[in-house]
Design a protein around this motif. Structure first.
Motif, short mmCIF file in Angstrom:
data_model
loop_
_atom_site.label_atom_id
_atom_site.label_comp_id
_atom_site.label_asym_id
_atom_site.label_seq_id
_atom_site.Cartn_x
_atom_site.Cartn_y
_atom_site.Cartn_z
N VAL A 257 38.52 27.65 43.31
CA VAL A 257 38.08 27.77 44.69
C VAL A 257 37.80 29.23 45.02
CG1 VAL A 257 40.42 28.04 45.63
CG2 VAL A 257 38.61 27.08 47.06
N THR A 258 36.84 29.45 45.91
CA THR A 258 36.58 30.77 46.47
C THR A 258 37.10 30.80 47.89
OG1 THR A 258 34.59 31.13 45.12
CG2 THR A 258 34.78 32.42 47.14
N ALA A 281 45.00 26.82 37.16
CA ALA A 281 43.93 26.58 36.20
C ALA A 281 42.87 27.66 36.24
CB ALA A 281 43.30 25.21 36.46
N GLY A 282 42.93 28.50 37.27
CA GLY A 282 42.04 29.65 37.31
C GLY A 282 40.80 29.46 38.15
N LYS A 283 39.83 30.36 37.91
CA LYS A 283 38.58 30.40 38.65
C LYS A 283 38.83 30.49 40.15
CE LYS A 283 35.91 27.99 35.10
NZ LYS A 283 35.03 26.84 34.78
N VAL A 284 39.76 31.37 40.51
CA VAL A 284 40.04 31.67 41.91
C VAL A 284 39.30 32.95 42.27
CG1 VAL A 284 41.81 32.24 43.60
CG2 VAL A 284 42.30 30.58 41.80
N PRO A 313 43.09 32.04 34.62
CA PRO A 313 42.03 32.76 33.90
C PRO A 313 40.71 32.74 34.65
CG PRO A 313 42.46 30.62 32.90
CD PRO A 313 43.52 30.82 33.92
N GLY A 314 39.94 33.81 34.41
CA GLY A 314 38.59 33.87 34.96
C GLY A 314 38.54 34.05 36.47
N SER A 315 39.57 34.62 37.06
CA SER A 315 39.61 34.81 38.51
C SER A 315 39.15 36.21 38.90
CB SER A 315 41.03 34.54 39.03
OG SER A 315 41.39 33.20 38.81
N SER A 316 38.99 36.43 40.22
CA SER A 316 38.57 37.74 40.70
C SER A 316 39.11 37.97 42.10
CB SER A 316 37.05 37.88 40.69
OG SER A 316 36.45 36.97 41.61
N VAL A 317 39.33 39.24 42.41
CA VAL A 317 39.75 39.68 43.74
C VAL A 317 38.87 40.87 44.10
CG1 VAL A 317 41.64 40.56 45.16
CG2 VAL A 317 42.12 38.94 43.30
#
Length: 739
Positions: A257-258, A281-284, A313-317
């Motif tokens: 989710v974004t 699970a990531g992708k945040v 994994p694969g998240s960003s801030v």
């Protein structure tokens, strides 16, 4: 990270970092003085060093003011020592400081201090016109105590407050900040052109549509949870529109989710715990809003963090404004390939960000961090190793207990192109360390690359053993350095003590090996360029130094007999070929030529004696840098004298004598002379006895100039024979200057 154990004695350094003490290592954090250099322009940097920032900072001490400039100061526990540039401006009611803008702006963020337990405000005048809304100030988030950390004093004196000005200003316009009813110390003002609020992405799920209250009156936690649950099934976006949203509980189960806002000045979440989860699970993706907490003290058993645990994994801030929390991001679990960029992390009581093991391929770049109560950026390889992670192009200012950047273990780590300024107490600008704090710890391994960093006024006097810490420290604290540590193209400016320190901070003589330093500019260091205190070896090449305070090299491995430290000249070195010859003493700042700060007060903090004193008004009060405390001699017993040992013979040209500048101190005249000695026993006259008027109207200050022909003196004495205001000699400050 906080100070850990070790054997007391010369050569022992207390590390600083953050420990997790909860069994699951989520929701629990145990975090984790020197010469005053003259103010200089901020470190010159291109886009290649530090972060590219959306604001322009202006130092208060460089602006016109009707207040009092304080500092520079490097002594732990003082307001000036925690200030940007080690200087600030103190404003009493009605006093002001005025900034002239150098670029367009419509907003300001001010780093400030008000006295403990007080609130205050700054009236804001734009081009001479007073704005209706003042800038509200508080001491609520300041004056942090961490008694469980050895050597820590009350710290975290400054705070940040921001204001939209409601108009667009241009270069050349002025913004004046005026103290209202209480004392305010202004450190630095960040001027920024804030854009209009962004609009919601197509298909985004608004938290308001789920019932969130944008006025902040009602708790919106459940509305945020409902919006996240609705969006994550499709990898969608949760939209935080402009407004203030109160969250009384943390969020969990955040994945795929974004969460996006309209900008850090527009979408504000009031929460001391935003995300707290052990795995994901990531992708945040967290972007473009503010999370401002209510953390007023450091409770290490509480997960009072923006992110506590794992984003997956694969998240960003990115684009976040993070303030008034314990830690910005305390990251455990799987956070592989996380990117943290373009954020502001302010006023945390512990770390700004800590990769606490199980982090691979993480990139932390282009962030601004100010006023951390522990390491600003840290990696700590507990349980599993951090690997292939990078801290790059970050700007760090004023961590007030520990290091700017700290790497505790890990494999193939990179620290490059960062700007670190004004560390304090238990920290270096950059620390590369095998301090483990807890087991199982994974020591440094592979290649540790430290490249292109600029360190300004970094390093400190470790308070536990009066032991100086270098601007850049390589520390075999609990185990030998076996990794290949490559330090290249480093700029070190105005280090109060040493530039490079190679040490086994636990005091057990572990070796620092496999180390090279290639390409470095050292501009003014208080003591030495290389401080080697443990067995090992380094090859140093193309290191040039100017303004070295005492000697080029201090090479004294500890404990005695533990081995030798070999420094190999790789060529291209200059300006630091001398060696400190006495391993029984630490070199004192400024013992060489040129002096690291020709404008400093030579008497401050020095050993002081007197012929007598009354009650608590002891002679040390005259050299403590606090104008409200004072020495008072025995009553009705003239003559009286106070003597300060300057540490070495100095060509004093100006002596400043002060009494407390408050209304209760009426004007008075003291009859006094100045005397000097090189050995402390035979004194000669520097300035003949005469009457000096101390008047509150002129700050209760007297300046005595000494001619250029005056001989250098080590022991400076003020000899008082009369005082019209009290039957004793009185001084709140005795200051000595070279010019």
């Amino acid at each position: 990270m906080h100070a850990s154990g070790g054997t007391p004695g010369r050569g022992v350094v207390r590390g600083s970092s953050v420990l997790a003490v909860a069994v699951a290592l989520v929701g629990s954090v145990l975090g984790a003085t020197g010469p005053a250099f003259a103010q200089r322009d901020p470190a010159p940097r291109s886009a290649a060093v530090g972060a590219t920032l959306p604001f322009t900072s202006a130092e208060a001490e460089s602006a016109p003011t009707t207040g009092q400039k304080i500092g520079p100061d490097y002594a732990q526990g003082t307001l000036a020592s925690e200030a940007s540039g080690r200087q600030a401006v103190r404003l009493n009611a009605g006093q002001s400081v005025e900034f002239t803008l150098t670029s367009a702006a419509n907003a300001v963020n001010v780093a400030y201090n008000v006295p403990d337990g007080q609130t205050g405000s700054l009236a804001v005048h734009v081009n001479g016109t007073k704005l209706a809304a003042p800038l509200a100030l508080t001491s609520r988030y300041s004056y942090v105590d961490t008694p469980w950390i050895a050597g820590a004093k009350t710290h975290h004196f400054f705070d940040n407050a921001r204001l939209l000005l409601g108009r667009n200003l241009q270069a050349g316009d002025t913004v004046k900040l005026e103290a209202a009813s209480s004392q305010v110390t202004v450190d630095v003002a960040d001027f920024e052109q804030v854009g209009a609020p962004a609009t919601a992405p197509s298909g985004a799920i608004s938290v308001v549509d789920k019932g969130a209250d944008p006025t902040g009156a009602q708790d919106s936690t459940q509305s945020f949870r409902d919006a996240i649950a609705a969006a994550k099934s499709s990898g969608g976006t949760v939209w935080i529109p402009p407004g203030e949203f109160k969250l009384g509980s943390e969020l969990s189960g955040v994945e795929n989710v974004t969460i996006q806002g309209a900008g850090g000045w527009h979408s504000v979440v009031r929460s001391s715990r935003f995300i707290n989860q052990t795995n994901s699970a990531g992708k945040v993706r967290l972007k473009d809003f503010a999370v401002i907490g209510e953390v007023t003290e450091r409770v290490d058993s509480n997960p009072d963090n923006f992110v506590n645990g794992s984003l997956g994994p694969g998240s960003s801030v990115s684009g976040m404004w993070i303030q008034h929390l314990k830690v910005g991001l305390w990251l455990t679990g799987n956070n592989d390939d996380l990117v943290v960029e373009n954020n502001r992390i302010l006023d945390t009581t512990a770390d700004g960000l800590n990769l606490n093991g199980t982090a691979k391929g993480v990139t932390v770049r282009n962030n601004f961090l100010r006023n951390q109560g522990d390491d600003s950026l840290a990696m700590w390889s507990l349980n599993t190793t951090n690997s292939d992670d990078t801290f790059e192009h970050n700007t760090i200012s004023q961590p007030n207990l520990a290091n700017g950047i700290a790497i505790y273990g890990g494999r193939d780590i990179t620290v490059k192109d960062n700007l670190v300024q004004d560390t304090n107490a238990l920290g270096s600008g950059i620390a590369i360390s095998n301090q483990k704090f807890l087991d199982p710890f994974l020591p440094l391994a592979g290649t540790i690359t430290v490249s292109g960093n600029t360190l300004v006024r970094t390093g400190a006097m470790n308070p536990n053993w009066s032991h100086p810490m270098g601007a850049l420290r390589v520390d075999a604290y609990d185990s030998a350095i076996e990794a290949n540590v490559r330090i290249t193209n480093t700029t070190i400016r105005d280090s109060p003590y040493s530039a490079y320190e190679f040490v086994s901070g636990g005091g057990t003589g572990k070796a620092v090996k496999n180390l090279t330093v290639d390409g470095s500019t050292v501009d003014r260091t208080g003591t030495v360029v290389v401080q080697a205190e443990t067995p090992g070896a380094v090859t140093m090449a193309n290191v040039t130094a100017t303004g070295v305070g005492a000697a080029g090299i201090y090479n004294c491995p500890y404990p005695a007999g533990s081995g030798t430290f070999t420094l190999t000249d790789g060529g291209g070195n200059s300006g630091w070929d001398s060696t400190w010859g006495d391993c029984s003493t630490w070199p004192q700042p400024g013992g060489g030529n040129p002096d690291p700060d020709p404008h400093r007060n030579l008497a401050k903090g020095r050993t002081t004696t007197a012929t007598g004193s009354t009650d608590v008004y002891t002679p040390g009060k005259a050299v403590d840098g606090d104008g409200s405390t004072y020495w008072e001699s025995a009553n009705n017993a003239f003559p009286q004298a106070i003597t300060v040992d300057l540490g070495s013979a100095q060509a004093v040209r100006r002596v400043v004598l002060k009494l407390p500048p408050v209304a209760a101190w009426e004007a008075r005249t003291q009859t006094l002379s100045l005397q000097g000695s090189t050995d402390g026993s035979t004194f000669g006259t520097l300035a003949a006895s005469k009457d000096y008027r101390f008047d509150p109207a002129t700050g209760n200050t007297v300046t005595v100039g000494l001619p250029a022909s005056t001989a250098a003196t080590r022991y400076l004495r003020v000899h008082v024979t009369a005082n019209t205001g009290w039957p004793a000699a009185q001084l709140s400050e005795l200051e000595a200057y070279l010019n």
